[in-house]
Enzyme design. Structure first.
Site, PDB file in Angstrom:
ATOM      1  N   ASP A  84      19.587  15.532  44.697  1.00 43.87           N
ATOM      2  CA  ASP A  84      19.944  16.949  44.851  1.00 43.87           C
ATOM      3  C   ASP A  84      19.448  17.448  46.216  1.00 43.87           C
ATOM      4  O   ASP A  84      18.286  17.223  46.561  1.00 43.87           O
ATOM      5  CB  ASP A  84      19.257  17.726  43.704  1.00 43.87           C
ATOM      6  CG  ASP A  84      19.754  19.144  43.570  1.00 43.87           C
ATOM      7  OD1 ASP A  84      20.856  19.448  44.053  1.00 43.87           O
ATOM      8  OD2 ASP A  84      19.030  19.956  42.954  1.00 43.87           O
ATOM      9  N   HIS A  85      20.291  18.103  46.959  1.00 42.98           N
ATOM     10  CA  HIS A  85      19.920  18.647  48.279  1.00 42.98           C
ATOM     11  C   HIS A  85      19.225  17.620  49.156  1.00 42.98           C
ATOM     12  O   HIS A  85      18.122  17.847  49.668  1.00 42.98           O
ATOM     13  CB  HIS A  85      19.013  19.880  48.121  1.00 42.98           C
ATOM     14  CG  HIS A  85      19.741  21.055  47.576  1.00 42.98           C
ATOM     15  ND1 HIS A  85      20.617  21.807  48.309  1.00 42.98           N
ATOM     16  CD2 HIS A  85      19.758  21.583  46.332  1.00 42.98           C
ATOM     17  CE1 HIS A  85      21.139  22.755  47.555  1.00 42.98           C
ATOM     18  NE2 HIS A  85      20.639  22.629  46.337  1.00 42.98           N
ATOM     19  N   ASP A 105      22.871  17.626  52.022  1.00 41.59           N
ATOM     20  CA  ASP A 105      22.833  19.051  52.330  1.00 41.59           C
ATOM     21  C   ASP A 105      22.733  19.234  53.841  1.00 41.59           C
ATOM     22  O   ASP A 105      21.658  19.338  54.412  1.00 41.59           O
ATOM     23  CB  ASP A 105      21.623  19.681  51.618  1.00 41.59           C
ATOM     24  CG  ASP A 105      21.562  21.190  51.803  1.00 41.59           C
ATOM     25  OD1 ASP A 105      22.360  21.713  52.605  1.00 41.59           O
ATOM     26  OD2 ASP A 105      20.728  21.824  51.155  1.00 41.59           O
ATOM     27  N   HIS A 207      25.775  25.778  42.285  1.00 40.38           N
ATOM     28  CA  HIS A 207      24.307  25.651  42.229  1.00 40.38           C
ATOM     29  C   HIS A 207      23.740  26.943  41.644  1.00 40.38           C
ATOM     30  O   HIS A 207      24.440  27.938  41.518  1.00 40.38           O
ATOM     31  CB  HIS A 207      23.753  25.424  43.644  1.00 40.38           C
ATOM     32  CG  HIS A 207      23.922  24.022  44.114  1.00 40.38           C
ATOM     33  ND1 HIS A 207      22.863  23.177  44.343  1.00 40.38           N
ATOM     34  CD2 HIS A 207      25.026  23.296  44.379  1.00 40.38           C
ATOM     35  CE1 HIS A 207      23.306  22.004  44.724  1.00 40.38           C
ATOM     36  NE2 HIS A 207      24.623  22.041  44.766  1.00 40.38           N
ATOM     37  N   GLY A 208      22.440  26.909  41.345  1.00 41.15           N
ATOM     38  CA  GLY A 208      21.794  28.129  40.859  1.00 41.15           C
ATOM     39  C   GLY A 208      22.319  28.568  39.503  1.00 41.15           C
ATOM     40  O   GLY A 208      22.525  29.760  39.260  1.00 41.15           O
ATOM     41  N   GLY A 209      22.508  27.599  38.590  1.00 42.54           N
ATOM     42  CA  GLY A 209      23.115  27.906  37.285  1.00 42.54           C
ATOM     43  C   GLY A 209      22.246  28.743  36.360  1.00 42.54           C
ATOM     44  O   GLY A 209      22.720  29.229  35.336  1.00 42.54           O
ATOM     45  N   ASN A 231      18.247  24.151  36.847  1.00 39.48           N
ATOM     46  CA  ASN A 231      16.869  23.654  36.957  1.00 39.48           C
ATOM     47  C   ASN A 231      15.876  24.675  36.405  1.00 39.48           C
ATOM     48  O   ASN A 231      15.153  24.421  35.446  1.00 39.48           O
ATOM     49  CB  ASN A 231      16.543  23.326  38.423  1.00 39.48           C
ATOM     50  CG  ASN A 231      15.122  22.840  38.581  1.00 39.48           C
ATOM     51  OD1 ASN A 231      14.589  22.175  37.704  1.00 39.48           O
ATOM     52  ND2 ASN A 231      14.486  23.173  39.698  1.00 39.48           N
ATOM     53  N   THR A 232      15.842  25.867  37.014  1.00 44.93           N
ATOM     54  CA  THR A 232      14.816  26.855  36.676  1.00 44.93           C
ATOM     55  C   THR A 232      14.776  27.169  35.180  1.00 44.93           C
ATOM     56  O   THR A 232      13.697  27.315  34.604  1.00 44.93           O
ATOM     57  CB  THR A 232      15.050  28.150  37.490  1.00 44.93           C
ATOM     58  OG1 THR A 232      15.101  27.792  38.872  1.00 44.93           O
ATOM     59  CG2 THR A 232      13.946  29.168  37.274  1.00 44.93           C
TER      60      THR A 232
HETATM   61  P1  13P Z   1      18.498  26.947  39.324  1.00 40.98           P
HETATM   62  O1  13P Z   1      17.082  26.510  39.569  1.00 40.98           O
HETATM   63  O2  13P Z   1      18.744  28.334  39.729  1.00 40.98           O
HETATM   64  O3  13P Z   1      18.939  26.643  37.938  1.00 40.98           O
HETATM   65  O4  13P Z   1      19.400  26.055  40.311  1.00 40.98           O
HETATM   66  C1  13P Z   1      19.392  24.663  40.229  1.00 40.98           C
HETATM   67  C2  13P Z   1      20.129  24.035  41.350  1.00 40.98           C
HETATM   68  O5  13P Z   1      21.072  24.570  41.876  1.00 40.98           O
HETATM   69  C3  13P Z   1      19.668  22.715  41.783  1.00 40.98           C
HETATM   70  O6  13P Z   1      20.398  22.248  42.872  1.00 40.98           O
END
Ligand code: 13P
Length: 287
Positions: A84-85, A105, A207-209, A231-232
């Site tokens: 990832d990234h 990335d 991203h940022g789900g 992730n978060t």
């Molecule tokens: P979140 O941490 O907001 O869920 O995003 C995860 C992400 O996009 C990992 O690349």
């Protein structure tokens, strides 16, 4: 056996659903995600950041752990192990270690350099049967306590990067990593539709789900998003469940010094979170 993410995402585009990319941080996390994906008969992508790679003892450790679990837990659904990234060097290391997919990335490079490096990595990954994700338009997030808004990608730049042969593309549409600020204006569906118009059936990545309202997730999928990164939300669920368990004194009742017991509530919370996402994304039963 690990597979690249290309086929599962092509199927997702055709079937109008999205495959979850869940970041892993340790053994419990990985096992929870694999088990729930198998239970729901869903393809899955395990995401590894460079930081998590270091934490877990290097990329080869992760490849060994995941391959061992696929066999030991009898996982038969398609599983991709994805950087990832990644930086350019990180991509090369993961390719060497046995990952089945990488994200380069290059969004912080000037477009010409991003193009050059992406082209090189596209050729290398495809020669080996691996998949590659690229990013256009930086995805914001919290840094030093300040939450930066996500950028919206330029659709022409998306087309230029898509034409290099990447297998899926993360286009910034106002999404950010971590928690969304109170004044977040929401996803830019206008940008998403304009990008989709330029890149056709190329799977798009959100991203940022964490923290995106369900109706926005569904609309994004209807407009060509086929991979959603989370992730978060798993981190929060893990921390909250562990905290509750300790605060209730349960660790003292049930051999609190036993790490398997101490980490079990967190792992169960991750399973619940991932289950909810797989159901929302529509990938259950699609393995
Ligand atoms: P979140 O941490 O907001 O869920 O995003 C995860 C992400 O996009 C990992 O690349």
């Amino acid at each position: 056996m690990l597979v690249s993410a290309t086929e599962m995402l092509k199927k997702a585009i055709a079937g109008k659903y999205a495959v979850g990319h869940f970041n892993i941080n340790n053994l419990e996390w990985t096992k929870a995600i694999l088990e729930v994906s198998q239970e729901l008969n869903s393809p899955v992508i395990l995401g590894v950041s460079e930081g998590a790679g270091k934490y877990m003892g290097g990329y080869k450790t992760i490849v060994g752990m995941v391959n061992g679990m696929l066999e030991g837990l009898k996982i038969t659904v398609p599983v991709a192990l994805h950087l990832d990234h990644g930086t350019y060097d990180g991509c090369l290391k993961c390719i060497d270690a046995g990952f089945s997919s990488v994200m380069f990335d290059g969004s912080h490079y000037p477009i010409a350099e991003n193009v050059e490096k992406t082209t090189e990595l596209v050729n290398l990954t495809h020669k080996l049967g691996l998949s590659i994700e690229a990013e256009v338009g930086a995805i914001g997030g919290e840094e030093d306590g300040v939450i930066g808004m996500g950028e919206c990608a330029n659709p022409d730049e998306c087309k230029a990067i898509a034409d290099l042969g990447v297998d899926f593309l993360a286009a910034g549409i106002g999404n950010i990593h971590g928690k969304y600020p109170a004044n977040w204006p929401g996803l830019s569906f206008e940008t998403l539709a304009a990008v989709k118009d330029k890149v056709g059936d190329l799977p798009l990545v959100l991203h940022g789900g964490t923290g995106i309202p369900e109706d926005m997730i569904k609309k994004a999928i209807s407009l060509g998003v086929a991979k959603i990164n989370v992730n978060t939300e798993c981190q929060l669920a893990f921390a909250e469940a562990t905290r509750k368990y300790i605060e209730a004194g349960k660790d003292r009742e049930s051999k609190g010094y036993d790490p398997r017991k101490l980490l079990a509530p967190g792992a169960a919370a991750i399973k619940e979170t991932v289950k909810g996402k797989i159901e929302l994304f529509g990938s259950a039963g699609k393995a």
